[in-house]
Design a protein around this motif. Sequence first.
Motif, PDB file in Angstrom:
ATOM      1  N   GLY A 109       0.773  -1.235   0.000  1.00 19.41           N
ATOM      2  CA  GLY A 109       0.000   0.000   0.000  1.00 19.41           C
ATOM      3  C   GLY A 109       0.799   1.278   0.000  1.00 19.41           C
ATOM      4  O   GLY A 109       0.254   2.354  -0.215  1.00 19.41           O
ATOM      5  N   GLY A 110       2.108   1.201   0.275  1.00 17.88           N
ATOM      6  CA  GLY A 110       2.937   2.398   0.346  1.00 17.88           C
ATOM      7  C   GLY A 110       3.494   2.591   1.746  1.00 17.88           C
ATOM      8  O   GLY A 110       3.212   1.827   2.677  1.00 17.88           O
ATOM      9  N   PHE A 111       4.300   3.650   1.912  1.00 19.23           N
ATOM     10  CA  PHE A 111       4.962   3.891   3.193  1.00 19.23           C
ATOM     11  C   PHE A 111       3.969   4.081   4.331  1.00 19.23           C
ATOM     12  O   PHE A 111       4.089   3.457   5.394  1.00 19.23           O
ATOM     13  N   ALA A 112       2.976   4.952   4.142  1.00 17.74           N
ATOM     14  CA  ALA A 112       2.046   5.261   5.230  1.00 17.74           C
ATOM     15  C   ALA A 112       1.180   4.057   5.607  1.00 17.74           C
ATOM     16  O   ALA A 112       1.068   3.714   6.793  1.00 17.74           O
ATOM     17  N   PRO A 113       0.538   3.368   4.644  1.00 15.83           N
ATOM     18  CA  PRO A 113      -0.264   2.193   5.031  1.00 15.83           C
ATOM     19  C   PRO A 113       0.555   1.076   5.668  1.00 15.83           C
ATOM     20  O   PRO A 113       0.045   0.340   6.517  1.00 15.83           O
ATOM     21  N   LEU A 114       1.813   0.956   5.279  1.00 18.93           N
ATOM     22  CA  LEU A 114       2.650  -0.104   5.850  1.00 18.93           C
ATOM     23  C   LEU A 114       2.839   0.086   7.353  1.00 18.93           C
ATOM     24  O   LEU A 114       3.009  -0.896   8.089  1.00 18.93           O
ATOM     25  N   ILE A 115       2.795   1.314   7.814  1.00 13.73           N
ATOM     26  CA  ILE A 115       2.927   1.569   9.253  1.00 13.73           C
ATOM     27  C   ILE A 115       1.882   0.781  10.047  1.00 13.73           C
ATOM     28  O   ILE A 115       2.155   0.302  11.157  1.00 13.73           O
ATOM     29  N   GLN A 116       0.694   0.629   9.458  1.00 15.01           N
ATOM     30  CA  GLN A 116      -0.377  -0.077  10.164  1.00 15.01           C
ATOM     31  C   GLN A 116      -0.090  -1.565  10.330  1.00 15.01           C
ATOM     32  O   GLN A 116      -0.705  -2.231  11.169  1.00 15.01           O
ATOM     33  N   GLN A 117       0.841  -2.109   9.530  1.00 11.40           N
ATOM     34  CA  GLN A 117       1.177  -3.527   9.614  1.00 11.40           C
ATOM     35  C   GLN A 117       2.255  -3.823  10.663  1.00 11.40           C
ATOM     36  O   GLN A 117       2.479  -4.986  11.012  1.00 11.40           O
ATOM     37  N   LEU A 118       2.928  -2.788  11.137  1.00  9.88           N
ATOM     38  CA  LEU A 118       4.063  -3.006  12.021  1.00  9.88           C
ATOM     39  C   LEU A 118       3.695  -3.711  13.330  1.00  9.88           C
ATOM     40  O   LEU A 118       4.415  -4.627  13.753  1.00  9.88           O
ATOM     41  N   PRO A 119       2.605  -3.326  14.009  1.00  8.74           N
ATOM     42  CA  PRO A 119       2.274  -4.046  15.256  1.00  8.74           C
ATOM     43  C   PRO A 119       2.034  -5.534  15.025  1.00  8.74           C
ATOM     44  O   PRO A 119       2.447  -6.373  15.840  1.00  8.74           O
ATOM     45  N   ARG A 120       1.381  -5.883  13.920  1.00  5.11           N
ATOM     46  CA  ARG A 120       1.130  -7.289  13.620  1.00  5.11           C
ATOM     47  C   ARG A 120       2.432  -8.057  13.414  1.00  5.11           C
ATOM     48  O   ARG A 120       2.595  -9.179  13.913  1.00  5.11           O
ATOM     49  N   LEU A 121       3.365  -7.467  12.675  1.00  7.93           N
ATOM     50  CA  LEU A 121       4.625  -8.150  12.409  1.00  7.93           C
ATOM     51  C   LEU A 121       5.450  -8.307  13.683  1.00  7.93           C
ATOM     52  O   LEU A 121       6.065  -9.359  13.913  1.00  7.93           O
ATOM     53  N   ALA A 122       5.454  -7.280  14.521  1.00  8.95           N
ATOM     54  CA  ALA A 122       6.191  -7.379  15.781  1.00  8.95           C
ATOM     55  C   ALA A 122       5.584  -8.451  16.677  1.00  8.95           C
ATOM     56  O   ALA A 122       6.302  -9.227  17.325  1.00  8.95           O
ATOM     57  N   ALA A 123       4.253  -8.528  16.712  1.00  7.65           N
ATOM     58  CA  ALA A 123       3.589  -9.538  17.536  1.00  7.65           C
ATOM     59  C   ALA A 123       3.847 -10.945  17.010  1.00  7.65           C
ATOM     60  O   ALA A 123       3.914 -11.907  17.780  1.00  7.65           O
ATOM     61  N   LEU A 124       4.018 -11.082  15.706  1.00  6.84           N
ATOM     62  CA  LEU A 124       4.306 -12.382  15.105  1.00  6.84           C
ATOM     63  C   LEU A 124       5.659 -12.920  15.561  1.00  6.84           C
ATOM     64  O   LEU A 124       5.850 -14.138  15.666  1.00  6.84           O
ATOM     65  N   GLY A 125       6.599 -12.014  15.821  1.00  4.73           N
ATOM     66  CA  GLY A 125       7.951 -12.425  16.191  1.00  4.73           C
ATOM     67  C   GLY A 125       8.998 -11.960  15.210  1.00  4.73           C
ATOM     68  O   GLY A 125      10.181 -12.273  15.368  1.00  4.73           O
ATOM     69  N   VAL A 126       8.576 -11.205  14.199  1.00  7.50           N
ATOM     70  CA  VAL A 126       9.519 -10.602  13.261  1.00  7.50           C
ATOM     71  C   VAL A 126      10.327  -9.541  14.003  1.00  7.50           C
ATOM     72  O   VAL A 126       9.786  -8.799  14.832  1.00  7.50           O
ATOM     73  N   THR A 127      11.616  -9.431  13.697  1.00 10.18           N
ATOM     74  CA  THR A 127      12.440  -8.395  14.330  1.00 10.18           C
ATOM     75  C   THR A 127      13.040  -7.430  13.321  1.00 10.18           C
ATOM     76  O   THR A 127      13.665  -6.450  13.709  1.00 10.18           O
ATOM     77  N   ALA A 128      12.855  -7.705  12.005  1.00  8.32           N
ATOM     78  CA  ALA A 128      13.387  -6.816  10.971  1.00  8.32           C
ATOM     79  C   ALA A 128      12.502  -6.903   9.739  1.00  8.32           C
ATOM     80  O   ALA A 128      12.113  -8.006   9.332  1.00  8.32           O
ATOM     81  N   ILE A 129      12.189  -5.749   9.156  1.00  8.65           N
ATOM     82  CA  ILE A 129      11.527  -5.762   7.857  1.00  8.65           C
ATOM     83  C   ILE A 129      12.568  -5.397   6.810  1.00  8.65           C
ATOM     84  O   ILE A 129      13.401  -4.520   7.028  1.00  8.65           O
ATOM     85  N   GLU A 130      12.551  -6.108   5.710  1.00  6.77           N
ATOM     86  CA  GLU A 130      13.452  -5.826   4.601  1.00  6.77           C
ATOM     87  C   GLU A 130      12.633  -5.306   3.431  1.00  6.77           C
ATOM     88  O   GLU A 130      11.749  -6.020   2.926  1.00  6.77           O
ATOM     89  N   LEU A 131      12.910  -4.071   3.021  1.00  4.48           N
ATOM     90  CA  LEU A 131      12.164  -3.427   1.956  1.00  4.48           C
ATOM     91  C   LEU A 131      12.840  -3.718   0.627  1.00  4.48           C
ATOM     92  O   LEU A 131      14.029  -3.425   0.452  1.00  4.48           O
ATOM     93  N   MET A 132      12.099  -4.291  -0.305  1.00  2.83           N
ATOM     94  CA  MET A 132      12.639  -4.443  -1.647  1.00  2.83           C
ATOM     95  C   MET A 132      13.028  -3.062  -2.181  1.00  2.83           C
ATOM     96  O   MET A 132      12.560  -2.042  -1.666  1.00  2.83           O
ATOM     97  N   PRO A 133      13.907  -2.986  -3.197  1.00  2.00           N
ATOM     98  CA  PRO A 133      14.557  -1.714  -3.546  1.00  2.00           C
ATOM     99  C   PRO A 133      13.601  -0.531  -3.652  1.00  2.00           C
ATOM    100  O   PRO A 133      12.507  -0.639  -4.213  1.00  2.00           O
ATOM    101  N   LEU A 134      14.041   0.603  -3.123  1.00  2.00           N
ATOM    102  CA  LEU A 134      13.230   1.811  -3.053  1.00  2.00           C
ATOM    103  C   LEU A 134      13.603   2.838  -4.113  1.00  2.00           C
ATOM    104  O   LEU A 134      12.858   3.794  -4.331  1.00  2.00           O
TER     105      LEU A 134
END
Length: 592
Positions: free
Chosen positions: A125-150
């Motif tokens: 969805g883009g930079f701003a919508p991705l912020i909404q996914q961060l709590p879910r990923l942290a709760a899953l146990g992810v510790t790093a997000i890797e962004l495909m080339p920007l």
Amino acid sequence: MPLRSDQLATHGAVMLDSNTVRFALWAPDAHSVEVLLESGQRLALQAGRDGWFSATLAVVAGSRYRFCIDGHLEVADPASRFQPEGVQGPSQIIDPAAFSWEHRHWQGRPWHEAVIYELHVGLMGGFAPLIQQLPRLAALGVTAIELMPLGQCPGERNWGYDGVMPFAPQHSYGTPEQLRQLIDQAHGHGLMVLVDVVYNHFGPDGNYLSQYASGFFRQDRHTPWGAAIDFRRRQVRDFFIENALMWLHDYRVDGLRLDAVHAINDADFLTAFSRRVRQSIAPGRQVWLVLENEHNQAELLADAFDGQWNDDGHNALHVLLTDEQEGYYADFHPKAIDKLARCLSQGFVFQGEPDRHGRPRGTPSAHLPPSAFVLFLQNHDQVGNRALGERLTQLCPPPALRAAVTLLLLSPMIPLLFMGEEWGSEQPFLFFTDHHDELANAVREGRRAEFAGFKAFADPGQRAAIPDPNALATYSASRPQASEGRQHQWQSLYCELLQLRQKHISAHLPGCRALGTHIITDKALTAHWQLGDGRVLRIDMNLGTGAVPCMLPLPSTRLFCSTDPVPGRDQLAPMCTLVSLLPSQPPEHAHD
């Protein structure tokens, strides 16, 4: 205070204060260079030594500009910090000091804690919508997000590997400020942010360097994308090193993944790159450098880089799960279990042995720690480079995939997940671009021609069914979507395994070493590692359809079993992975 790229850069337009910008362009083939502002002003840059043109001018943040070469060629800044109208539009002055960081004291996390989640920002969805996914990923146990080339690519949608302006975040994802907000919020959730960077080539549309800086390229060496970049030149090296420093200092990312360094043709650049990056990092801050490198150069992982994507491990597991053997999977078939055993005990499978083309590949890697290797079952390459972009949920039985996921998340290697796999997404991830006219036709037909050697696409009519990379429908079909029927089952598995990793394994990876593997059948093995605290991590995996004889550890040592075990301790159930933590003692019958 953290450094900023204006303290480290020679290329591009950087703000010196709120009203002053230093412009610099390396244009050794040009006679004159001007800055053209949207107001209509034309401001001359002064010719200097070694092909440089530069000037310090009174310009404010937000101003848009182009360079005019020799009075007629108008181009965007190749080191532009933002292209609000895309690759063919004007560049924009960005002031990195204007952003107020909420989590300014973030110092990163140790590499041994890394659980990486690779994602495509556009599809999320883009930079701003991705912020909404961060709590879910942290709760899953992810510790790093890797962004495909920007880096800015032609059009509105692209994997990111066609970038032509590596300093400018893709305009269709959002603004530089929104990217900083995403990174700041990720840090607030305890998530590292890694960025995938492409330093081996430029994309085919919107790059005009050859017309005024032909020295960027060398005609005596070629890559799949054209003339190789000439890393022998200081100006060229600095261009890419300064790009890395921008991401690390202006955007405060926690690490970089360097794409396809086997196409760089200059190992000295890679060590110089690492040295410059490390020297720029303040004491106490943790920054990580990761490679994609088909050459399997273990020496680069000794001290210059922290990890490498382990394609060998993926390929062996993929063959075991799917029995595919075309293309590069031919190197891992037959005896895929032997190759997986070598990967688990020594890192690389190919350590100098010839591949299917008869070319020696790789160097010895057994001396490296398991955490020097990033292991994965799926990523953008391994899914998206399939003709139809199928995920493993479409290619192998769920119990076998569950067993492989258990190995992935509880082995001592650094695990990488690909967006959507944590909920068992069945949507494909296809190759997509946004090219037009002749280039669009060439990309579409070239993509289909890649699969002419595969049985399923030997007929031209079959190849015509491969989705058109430039069609909007191809992009839309690649957006991962949760399946209500299976989402909870897969998410529960990933969450449970990552909790176990965090509790029992991650903290003990420093000092971890492989103790060997024991091959049971052509689909089953046992692997052992001694963790840093002296205990032994044992993984028994059977990807076959029948139970296999195996003297299993006592139930009291069990961390996790991916399926109901066969009664007793002398058999390993079909399509099952059993993970145990044993007291500090050498395992019996362990060997490579």
